[in-house]
Design an enzyme around this catalytic site. Structure first.
Site, PDB file in Angstrom:
ATOM      1  N   HIS A   1       3.916  -6.731  -2.443  1.00 56.71           N
ATOM      2  CA  HIS A   1       3.260  -5.781  -1.541  1.00 56.71           C
ATOM      3  C   HIS A   1       1.773  -5.728  -1.905  1.00 56.71           C
ATOM      4  O   HIS A   1       1.411  -5.797  -3.075  1.00 56.71           O
ATOM      5  CB  HIS A   1       3.894  -4.400  -1.674  1.00 56.71           C
ATOM      6  CG  HIS A   1       3.409  -3.452  -0.628  1.00 56.71           C
ATOM      7  ND1 HIS A   1       2.169  -2.856  -0.682  1.00 56.71           N
ATOM      8  CD2 HIS A   1       3.974  -3.029   0.533  1.00 56.71           C
ATOM      9  CE1 HIS A   1       2.003  -2.104   0.390  1.00 56.71           C
ATOM     10  NE2 HIS A   1       3.087  -2.191   1.139  1.00 56.71           N
TER      11      HIS A   1
ATOM     12  N   GLU B   1       1.768  -8.128   6.649  1.00 57.29           N
ATOM     13  CA  GLU B   1       1.135  -6.813   6.648  1.00 57.29           C
ATOM     14  C   GLU B   1      -0.361  -6.963   6.425  1.00 57.29           C
ATOM     15  O   GLU B   1      -0.818  -7.048   5.269  1.00 57.29           O
ATOM     16  CB  GLU B   1       1.680  -5.961   5.502  1.00 57.29           C
ATOM     17  CG  GLU B   1       3.157  -5.699   5.550  1.00 57.29           C
ATOM     18  CD  GLU B   1       3.492  -4.449   4.745  1.00 57.29           C
ATOM     19  OE1 GLU B   1       3.906  -3.467   5.374  1.00 57.29           O
ATOM     20  OE2 GLU B   1       3.307  -4.442   3.529  1.00 57.29           O
TER      21      GLU B   1
END
Ligand code: PGA
Length: 235
Positions: A92, A161
């Site tokens: 992430h 993302e």
């Protein structure tokens, strides 16, 4: 049927996580969407018990790139499987940034997840400067290079993302997203693609027009169970 991955980050304490389950799990008992939730490590065992009679799956927020050993503070993939996880997020952008992770380390983490019998959700995404310079595709391919070499064909989700879209209410246009996901599909085979970054009850209708993503990685909006449920119901 789109998949929703609720990434609660470090926003909920263990007690707040259990409250979330108590308040909202009932809403997700009979859904025709797939839901994966990512509580913090200390809440995993308890949440795993609470969801055992549901279709909801459990996901760790990260894991170590090492199998085991003297790595104070790190968590091994096998232990995550043992406490009930079937998925683990790796790479992430918040983790890449906090720990200066290399793409190679992210690939190693993903391999540990696979070895432990779980499915990695590998996060990639460009910063705003790269987006503005029109270099997104090159940047993403570089992030995926070691992963492609290490396990082309293994089951994995790739969550695209854009860093500038996380927590900002900004999202790319559908044209941009369609182009990116189709290029990524050509670059790496065997993966399914998620989109993440400001997915909420307002943006999801636009995003749902894109058929190439099989689901979404949702941060802030997933903290509100009613909003999460609404997102499943919107066309
Ligand atoms: P957001 O976060 O939905 O709050 O933008 C997404 C993420 O960081 O995975």
């Amino acid at each position: 049927m789109k998949l929703l991955v609720a990434n609660w980050k470090m926003n909920l304490t263990v007690h707040q996580t259990l409250d979330w389950c108590q308040n909202y799990l009932e809403l997700f008992k009979e859904i025709d969407h797939k839901l994966i939730i990512c509580p913090s490590y200390p809440a995993l065992t308890a949440v795993s018990q609470l969801i055992k009679d549901t279709d909801i799956a459990l996901c760790g927020q990260s894991c170590s790139e090492h199998r085991n050993g003297s790595y104070t503070g790190q968590v091994d993939a096998q232990s995550l499987a043992q406490v009930g996880c079937s998925y683990v997020l790796v790479g992430h952008s918040e983790e890449r940034n906090a720990f200066n992770l290399t793409n190679e380390q992210v690939a190693q983490k993903a391999l540990r997840v696979l070895e432990a019998g779980m499915i990695p959700i590998i996060c990639i995404g460009e910063p705003e400067t790269v987006y503005q310079a029109g270099k997104t595709q090159e940047y993403l391919e570089e992030q995926l290079f070691d992963i492609k070499r290490a396990f082309n064909g293994a089951p994995a989700y790739i969550a695209y993302e854009p860093i500038w879209a996380i927590g900002t209410s900004k999202i790319p246009t559908n044209e941009e997203l369609i182009k990116i996901v189709n290029n990524l599909k050509l670059f790496i085979q065997g993966c399914a693609f998620l989109y993440g970054g400001s997915v909420n009850a307002e943006t999801i209708t636009q995003l749902n027009q894109i058929k190439d993503f099989c689901g979404y990685l949702v941060g802030n909006a997933s903290l509100d169970g009613h909003e999460l449920k609404k997102m499943m119901e919107l066309p």
